[in-house]
Scaffold this motif. Structure first.
Motif, PDB file in Angstrom:
ATOM      1  N   GLU A  86       6.562  70.131   7.298  1.00  0.00           N
ATOM      2  CA  GLU A  86       6.891  68.961   8.116  1.00  0.00           C
ATOM      3  C   GLU A  86       8.375  68.639   7.993  1.00  0.00           C
ATOM      4  O   GLU A  86       9.054  68.384   8.982  1.00  0.00           O
ATOM      5  CB  GLU A  86       6.045  67.773   7.661  1.00  0.00           C
ATOM      6  CG  GLU A  86       6.315  66.482   8.379  1.00  0.00           C
ATOM      7  CD  GLU A  86       5.502  65.337   7.796  1.00  0.00           C
ATOM      8  OE1 GLU A  86       6.104  64.316   7.446  1.00  0.00           O
ATOM      9  OE2 GLU A  86       4.264  65.488   7.684  1.00  0.00           O
ATOM     10  N   HIS A  87       8.916  68.665   6.767  1.00  0.00           N
ATOM     11  CA  HIS A  87      10.334  68.382   6.562  1.00  0.00           C
ATOM     12  C   HIS A  87      11.201  69.484   7.158  1.00  0.00           C
ATOM     13  O   HIS A  87      12.239  69.209   7.757  1.00  0.00           O
ATOM     14  CB  HIS A  87      10.647  68.206   5.081  1.00  0.00           C
ATOM     15  CG  HIS A  87      10.090  66.946   4.520  1.00  0.00           C
ATOM     16  ND1 HIS A  87       9.967  66.746   3.175  1.00  0.00           N
ATOM     17  CD2 HIS A  87       9.618  65.822   5.112  1.00  0.00           C
ATOM     18  CE1 HIS A  87       9.434  65.549   2.959  1.00  0.00           C
ATOM     19  NE2 HIS A  87       9.211  64.984   4.114  1.00  0.00           N
ATOM     20  N   SER A  88      10.775  70.734   6.988  1.00  0.00           N
ATOM     21  CA  SER A  88      11.523  71.840   7.587  1.00  0.00           C
ATOM     22  C   SER A  88      11.541  71.719   9.094  1.00  0.00           C
ATOM     23  O   SER A  88      12.558  71.942   9.738  1.00  0.00           O
ATOM     24  CB  SER A  88      10.924  73.187   7.171  1.00  0.00           C
ATOM     25  OG  SER A  88      11.137  73.408   5.799  1.00  0.00           O
ATOM     26  N   ALA A  89      10.400  71.353   9.667  1.00  0.00           N
ATOM     27  CA  ALA A  89      10.305  71.200  11.117  1.00  0.00           C
ATOM     28  C   ALA A  89      11.183  70.047  11.606  1.00  0.00           C
ATOM     29  O   ALA A  89      11.734  70.107  12.704  1.00  0.00           O
ATOM     30  CB  ALA A  89       8.858  70.979  11.529  1.00  0.00           C
ATOM     31  N   ALA A  90      11.320  69.013  10.798  1.00  0.00           N
ATOM     32  CA  ALA A  90      12.132  67.857  11.180  1.00  0.00           C
ATOM     33  C   ALA A  90      13.624  68.131  11.003  1.00  0.00           C
ATOM     34  O   ALA A  90      14.457  67.439  11.578  1.00  0.00           O
ATOM     35  CB  ALA A  90      11.737  66.641  10.354  1.00  0.00           C
ATOM     36  N   GLY A  91      13.952  69.126  10.206  1.00  0.00           N
ATOM     37  CA  GLY A  91      15.350  69.461   9.947  1.00  0.00           C
ATOM     38  C   GLY A  91      15.999  70.147  11.133  1.00  0.00           C
ATOM     39  O   GLY A  91      15.324  70.636  12.039  1.00  0.00           O
ATOM     40  N   PRO A  92      17.314  70.203  11.115  1.00  0.00           N
ATOM     41  CA  PRO A  92      18.030  70.852  12.222  1.00  0.00           C
ATOM     42  C   PRO A  92      17.746  72.356  12.258  1.00  0.00           C
ATOM     43  O   PRO A  92      17.566  72.987  11.222  1.00  0.00           O
ATOM     44  CB  PRO A  92      19.500  70.573  11.908  1.00  0.00           C
ATOM     45  CG  PRO A  92      19.547  70.274  10.460  1.00  0.00           C
ATOM     46  CD  PRO A  92      18.215  69.703  10.088  1.00  0.00           C
ATOM     47  N   LYS A  93      17.708  72.896  13.458  1.00  0.00           N
ATOM     48  CA  LYS A  93      17.472  74.336  13.628  1.00  0.00           C
ATOM     49  C   LYS A  93      18.778  75.106  13.536  1.00  0.00           C
ATOM     50  O   LYS A  93      18.800  76.263  13.141  1.00  0.00           O
ATOM     51  CB  LYS A  93      16.793  74.621  14.971  1.00  0.00           C
ATOM     52  CG  LYS A  93      15.473  73.907  15.134  1.00  0.00           C
ATOM     53  CD  LYS A  93      14.484  74.282  14.032  1.00  0.00           C
ATOM     54  CE  LYS A  93      13.262  73.409  14.055  1.00  0.00           C
ATOM     55  NZ  LYS A  93      12.982  72.736  12.826  1.00  0.00           N
ATOM     56  N   PRO A 151      15.002  80.342   3.364  1.00  0.00           N
ATOM     57  CA  PRO A 151      13.679  79.764   3.613  1.00  0.00           C
ATOM     58  C   PRO A 151      13.641  78.237   3.532  1.00  0.00           C
ATOM     59  O   PRO A 151      12.765  77.606   4.120  1.00  0.00           O
ATOM     60  CB  PRO A 151      12.795  80.364   2.509  1.00  0.00           C
ATOM     61  CG  PRO A 151      13.511  81.575   2.038  1.00  0.00           C
ATOM     62  CD  PRO A 151      14.968  81.287   2.244  1.00  0.00           C
ATOM     63  N   GLU A 152      14.583  77.630   2.826  1.00  0.00           N
ATOM     64  CA  GLU A 152      14.579  76.171   2.644  1.00  0.00           C
ATOM     65  C   GLU A 152      15.766  75.480   3.301  1.00  0.00           C
ATOM     66  O   GLU A 152      15.948  74.276   3.136  1.00  0.00           O
ATOM     67  CB  GLU A 152      14.569  75.835   1.146  1.00  0.00           C
ATOM     68  CG  GLU A 152      13.312  76.265   0.429  1.00  0.00           C
ATOM     69  CD  GLU A 152      12.049  75.592   0.966  1.00  0.00           C
ATOM     70  OE1 GLU A 152      12.115  74.412   1.405  1.00  0.00           O
ATOM     71  OE2 GLU A 152      11.003  76.250   0.967  1.00  0.00           O
ATOM     72  N   LEU A 153      16.570  76.220   4.056  1.00  0.00           N
ATOM     73  CA  LEU A 153      17.818  75.670   4.586  1.00  0.00           C
ATOM     74  C   LEU A 153      17.601  74.438   5.453  1.00  0.00           C
ATOM     75  O   LEU A 153      18.244  73.404   5.249  1.00  0.00           O
ATOM     76  CB  LEU A 153      18.571  76.757   5.366  1.00  0.00           C
ATOM     77  CG  LEU A 153      19.994  76.441   5.768  1.00  0.00           C
ATOM     78  CD1 LEU A 153      20.862  76.112   4.558  1.00  0.00           C
ATOM     79  CD2 LEU A 153      20.584  77.618   6.524  1.00  0.00           C
ATOM     80  N   SER A 154      16.702  74.508   6.397  1.00  0.00           N
ATOM     81  CA  SER A 154      16.442  73.357   7.264  1.00  0.00           C
ATOM     82  C   SER A 154      15.918  72.170   6.459  1.00  0.00           C
ATOM     83  O   SER A 154      16.326  71.030   6.674  1.00  0.00           O
ATOM     84  CB  SER A 154      15.450  73.739   8.364  1.00  0.00           C
ATOM     85  OG  SER A 154      15.303  72.685   9.272  1.00  0.00           O
ATOM     86  N   HIS A 155      15.034  72.451   5.516  1.00  0.00           N
ATOM     87  CA  HIS A 155      14.485  71.408   4.658  1.00  0.00           C
ATOM     88  C   HIS A 155      15.592  70.762   3.819  1.00  0.00           C
ATOM     89  O   HIS A 155      15.664  69.530   3.690  1.00  0.00           O
ATOM     90  CB  HIS A 155      13.399  72.008   3.761  1.00  0.00           C
ATOM     91  CG  HIS A 155      12.700  71.025   2.894  1.00  0.00           C
ATOM     92  ND1 HIS A 155      11.838  71.404   1.900  1.00  0.00           N
ATOM     93  CD2 HIS A 155      12.714  69.670   2.839  1.00  0.00           C
ATOM     94  CE1 HIS A 155      11.360  70.336   1.285  1.00  0.00           C
ATOM     95  NE2 HIS A 155      11.885  69.276   1.834  1.00  0.00           N
ATOM     96  N   LEU A 156      16.479  71.580   3.261  1.00  0.00           N
ATOM     97  CA  LEU A 156      17.589  71.057   2.457  1.00  0.00           C
ATOM     98  C   LEU A 156      18.469  70.117   3.276  1.00  0.00           C
ATOM     99  O   LEU A 156      18.802  69.015   2.829  1.00  0.00           O
ATOM    100  CB  LEU A 156      18.426  72.215   1.905  1.00  0.00           C
ATOM    101  CG  LEU A 156      17.813  73.005   0.771  1.00  0.00           C
ATOM    102  CD1 LEU A 156      18.466  74.368   0.650  1.00  0.00           C
ATOM    103  CD2 LEU A 156      17.933  72.228  -0.537  1.00  0.00           C
ATOM    104  N   VAL A 157      18.840  70.547   4.468  1.00  0.00           N
ATOM    105  CA  VAL A 157      19.713  69.719   5.302  1.00  0.00           C
ATOM    106  C   VAL A 157      18.969  68.463   5.764  1.00  0.00           C
ATOM    107  O   VAL A 157      19.553  67.380   5.817  1.00  0.00           O
ATOM    108  CB  VAL A 157      20.285  70.534   6.477  1.00  0.00           C
ATOM    109  CG1 VAL A 157      21.083  69.646   7.424  1.00  0.00           C
ATOM    110  CG2 VAL A 157      21.177  71.659   5.939  1.00  0.00           C
TER     111      VAL A 157
END
Length: 185
Positions: free
Chosen positions: A15-22, A165-171
């Motif tokens: 969910e957090h990864s999906a909410a993060g920037p692409k 694998p966690e980049l979008s989630h991190l941002v």
């Protein structure tokens, strides 16, 4: 841990990864007394991989292993539009390995798990020599910094197994709750 617990954790992360920037804005800093654009295989790998993944490369620099130069470059990237800085080189224990103390001086919230996991994965491949790496990461005023060893293999390992694998989630985590604004102000 039950399968339901695992599914809950995975769905929350997804969910957090999906909410993060692409499309994430990244900068690359190679720290080396010997490399240049032609011989910087780690920087070239990161540049090509970042662009192939659809992210934006907002800067790339190669500098000497010098405390003042490292800090100045990192601060310039942090003040720019870069959300994530990937540095390579200067993370060992040699006399001129200054990257880690400089990066640590800028980090406001450390991500100790990054270094721990990186060394664990490295240990599986190279054995006890993994303890020589002081790879680290954390949130600084303006963005995330990942300090990676200079070897192409280590950079590829860190990128493919941990960062990408966690980049979008991190941002997402940096941006949520105005955390970035709090750290910048």
């Amino acid at each position: 841990m039950t399968e339901t617990d695992k599914a809950t954790i995975t769905s929350g992360r997804d969910e957090h990864s999906a909410a993060g920037p692409k499309k994430i804005k990244l900068a690359i800093l190679t720290i080396s007394d010997t490399r240049n654009l032609e011989t910087d295989s780690s920087g070239r790998y990161l540049s090509e991989t970042i662009l192939a993944a659809g992210h934006e490369l907002v800067g790339r620099e190669i500098i000497k292993d010098d405390k003042v130069a490292i800090k100045a470059s990192l601060k310039t990237f942090l003040a720019s539009e870069a959300q994530v800085i990937l540095s390579s080189g200067g993370t060992g224990i040699a006399g001129r390995d200054y990257t880690i103390p400089v990066v640590e001086s800028l980090i406001l919230k450390a991500l100790p798990g990054f270094g721990e996991l990186f060394r664990m994965l490295s240990y599986q491949e190279i054995g006890g020599a993994a303890m020589l790496s002081r790879a680290t990461a954390g949130l600084a005023k303006g963005g995330l910094i990942f300090a990676l060893p200079g070897s192409s293999h280590a950079v590829k390992l860190a990128w493919e197994k941990l960062i990408a694998p966690e980049l979008s989630h991190l941002v997402f985590e940096v941006l949520r709750h105005a955390q970035e604004a709090d750290l910048q102000g």
